[in-house]
Design a protein around this motif. Sequence first.
Motif, PDB file in Angstrom:
ATOM      1  N   ASP A 402      -3.850  33.649  40.660  1.00 16.16           N
ATOM      2  CA  ASP A 402      -4.320  34.344  40.410  1.00 16.16           C
ATOM      3  C   ASP A 402      -4.399  34.833  38.719  1.00 16.16           C
ATOM      4  OD1 ASP A 402      -4.347  35.960  42.735  1.00 16.16           O
ATOM      5  OD2 ASP A 402      -2.492  35.168  42.460  1.00 16.16           O
ATOM      6  N   LEU A 432      -9.541  29.879  39.196  1.00 11.02           N
ATOM      7  CA  LEU A 432      -9.679  31.566  38.917  1.00 11.02           C
ATOM      8  C   LEU A 432      -9.988  31.893  40.330  1.00 11.02           C
ATOM      9  CD1 LEU A 432     -10.634  32.591  35.359  1.00 11.02           C
ATOM     10  CD2 LEU A 432      -7.870  32.021  36.653  1.00 11.02           C
ATOM     11  N   GLY A 436      -9.050  37.483  39.424  1.00  9.20           N
ATOM     12  CA  GLY A 436      -7.843  36.067  38.325  1.00  9.20           C
ATOM     13  C   GLY A 436      -7.977  36.406  36.121  1.00  9.20           C
TER      14      GLY A 436
END
Length: 553
Positions: A402, A432, A436
């Motif tokens: 995240d 990611l 994210g």
Amino acid sequence: MIEPRTPVPSGVPRARSEEGRAPLPVAPLPVKQATGRFLVLAGVFLCAACGLVYELELVALASYLIGDSVTQASVVLSVMVFAMGIGSLGAKRLRLRAAAGFGAVEAALALVGGCSAMALYAVFAWTGDWGGSWAGGSRYMLVGFSLAIGVLIGAEVPLLMVLIQRIRRQDPGGAVADLFAADYVGALVGGLAFPFLLLPMLGQLTGALLTGAVNALAGGALVLGLFRRDLTRRGRWTLLVANVVVLGLLASAAVLVDDFERAARQAMYGKDVRVAVQTGVQEVVVTGGKHEPLNLYLDGRLRVSGRDQQRYHEALVRPAMDGPHARVLILGGGDGLAAREVLRFPGVRQVDIVEIDPGVVHLARNDPPLSALNGHVYEDPRVRAVTADAFRWLRGPHAPYDVVISDLPDPGITASTKLYSQEFYGLAAQVLAPDGRLAVHAGSLSSRPRVFWTVDTTLRAAGLRTVPYWVGTGEPPAPAGRRHGAWDRLTGITDGPDRTLDGTRAPSDWGFELAGPRPLPEGAVPRERVRAAERSRITGLAPSTLVHPRYAD
């Protein structure tokens, strides 16, 4: 092809040298020709190994002290090769006294090369903060030693050519081939011995001193043992005394090297040095932590300042945590301070720290002041430390994160430019989650705006959306095109490659980037911080890549 020397017929004058002087009478050797030839080539081997160690030692120490290893290697190599040409020309005048000349050259080279590391370190430690003309003292000293060592190394081969022909007359091409073969093999051994033996076992200072001692012994033994009859009695004693003095000076320096290092560290870091260790990656120094703020230095550059670390890590971490943050990846940050800020947020389930130097993680776990400063994060079961190069680690398969926090050395340091490249950010984007966020420390906006905006351009080239922001006290960064010298002097921010600050002043300025594959949430970064950064925006910059780094100011 070996050509026997034909005796000069009676009544025919002996050949004269280019200078018009008759050659000196040649005394017989104390050993057989084959043995003498082997000893000369062994001397070539040892001298070549020592010469390359001097060269690598200057490059390594200059990279550590001054930074930018590419520039320092280019300066040392180019200056030294140029000086070797000068030395070769100068050696022409010594050919009629080749044995004495070679002995003198090797004694001088042993002293200059052996002491070069200590001298360079001393200038950096005791004059580095004087300012004015002394500000570049380490660079001037580096060029000076490169010139001196190069001249002496360049004088070796012409003199050795005369000495090997002195043993047995040989076709010049064959003699040169033999000399260069021994020279290149010696350079190979020296080049491998420096990083794998001398540096890890002895360190730069003691390693250079030992190399000088070997150099003096090899040169002195060859001349005094094999060609002693070519020297006058006075010449033999002069060379012997000179080598004894050189060896005595090198031995004395080796005995005092630990005291010298402690004094130099105190001159650079102050008297409160608690930890000073050389890991397999870098030198780690910790000062303060009891009655004074804790400072952590990596290879001489301030990485953690007890005066400002709270503000820095909050500014780096908190904007990225605005959103889902169950899984967090920290690239660098082995000191645990970024992880401390991450763990302040509820809902964090896993924090992975990828740190290249296990020594930093060990220190963050076990040094009481540093462990207390990071909140004992390594005792938290959610925290996992991985010893790996961040770039290589990202190339492996990983579950999405995240949040990714990039807490790495500034891009102006050559070794870290790949960690600010388009390829690196492309790899970071792959780990990611779709929503994210990636947080990047991108250096000082006030002193290095071009570097900061190159990071921004590189992130965008990797397909990420960015929000640049500035954190500091006092006046925001100057608009693009305005000079920053007065602001630098006011705040104490240096133009160095890392966030090295005057330890007696409050820190003042950092630039950060918040990036992600999707538009970032509004309000994650206060608008005034974004506007402060945008004031200095520089357009038209190209992204930095692995094959074309663009972070030099």
